[in-house]
Design a protein around this motif. Structure first.
Motif: not given
Length: 265
Positions: A131-132, A172-189, A227-233
């Protein structure tokens, strides 16, 4: 519009659902369509045939290990460029750049790894970099991200799944919900268009799996995103999940549609 049509709209032992898929897309009449799980669509002219029935032109990315994905465009929207993200995705990532009245819009269609949260996180980083690299203001990432949203509570919902399906969404701990992929994309803007512009922001109306067709590996989840860039949103009028009629039986995922204030150039 984004939609995982499940194994190319045809099961090895079950009904051919491609007519239902064509019917749902025809009823929604999207200008740009991101499709995932296009098994068999990379040979025999199947993609051209189905796209022609929808009145659209296809741009497909073949898969390294899984199933192809594609972006389809409806004329008279003009395609400026198209290609695939050249990384070893489990499935694939296709992109198309179209001309609009607000400048070029780049649309990505992708399907992240269904089995490994670590691999999904890596694929999300590849997509954020892609995207960048577009260098433009307008970009939209669409697809089945196989990832639960970071802002919701999922523990009770996952508890009802068989262990081998529940593990897909845990660290991997078998307890924590893994939401990292979407979180990384949101952190990218990128901006999650559903909570930003949903016609109905209730949790149930945002769920994209399972449908009445099936989906034993799901427990009422939102796995499909726009998921869109800020202008798309800022140009997004409405987002909705398409339910009812043929959409209940065409796949184990429901389609997600966004209406953007982006006229053709």
């Amino acid at each position: 519009m984004t939609w995982n049509i499940r194994t190319g709209g045809r099961d090895r032992t079950g009904p051919d659902r491609r007519d239902l898929v064509v019917g749902v897309v025809t009823a929604q009449r999207p200008d740009v369509l991101a499709l995932q799980e296009l098994r068999g669509f990379d040979r025999g002219g199947l993609l051209d045939d189905v796209a022609g029935r929808m009145g659209m032109r296809p741009h497909l990315a073949r898969s390294c290990f899984g199933q192809p994905v594609a972006v389809l465009v409806r004329p008279p929207l003009r395609v400026l460029a198209a290609g695939r993200v050249r990384r070893p995705f489990h499935h694939a990532a296709a992109w198309v750049r179209v001309d609009t009245g607000h400048g070029p819009l780049t649309v990505f269609s992708t399907h992240l790894n269904p089995y490994s949260g670590g691999r999904r996180r890596m694929e999300a980083d590849w997509l954020a970099a892609a995207v960048r690299r577009t260098g433009g203001r307008l970009a939209l990432l669409a697809g089945d991200l196989n990832t639960l949203e970071p802002t919701a509570e999922h523990t009770d919902r996952l508890a009802g799944l068989p262990l081998h399906y529940r593990r897909r969404h845990l660290r991997r701990d078998g307890r924590t919900v893994d939401t990292r992929a979407v979180a990384r994309l949101l952190d990218a803007g990128l901006v999650d268009l559903w909570p930003a512009r949903a016609a109905d922001t209730s949790e149930v109306d945002g769920l994209t799996v399972p449908t009445r067709y099936g989906g034993a590996e799901f427990a009422g989840m939102r796995l499909d995103y726009l998921l869109g860039t800020a202008p798309v949103a800022a140009l997004t009028r409405e987002v909705r999940v398409v339910r009812g009629g043929d959409a209940d039986r065409a796949s184990d995922h429901y389609p997600v549609v966004a209406e953007l204030d982006l006229p053709p150039a």
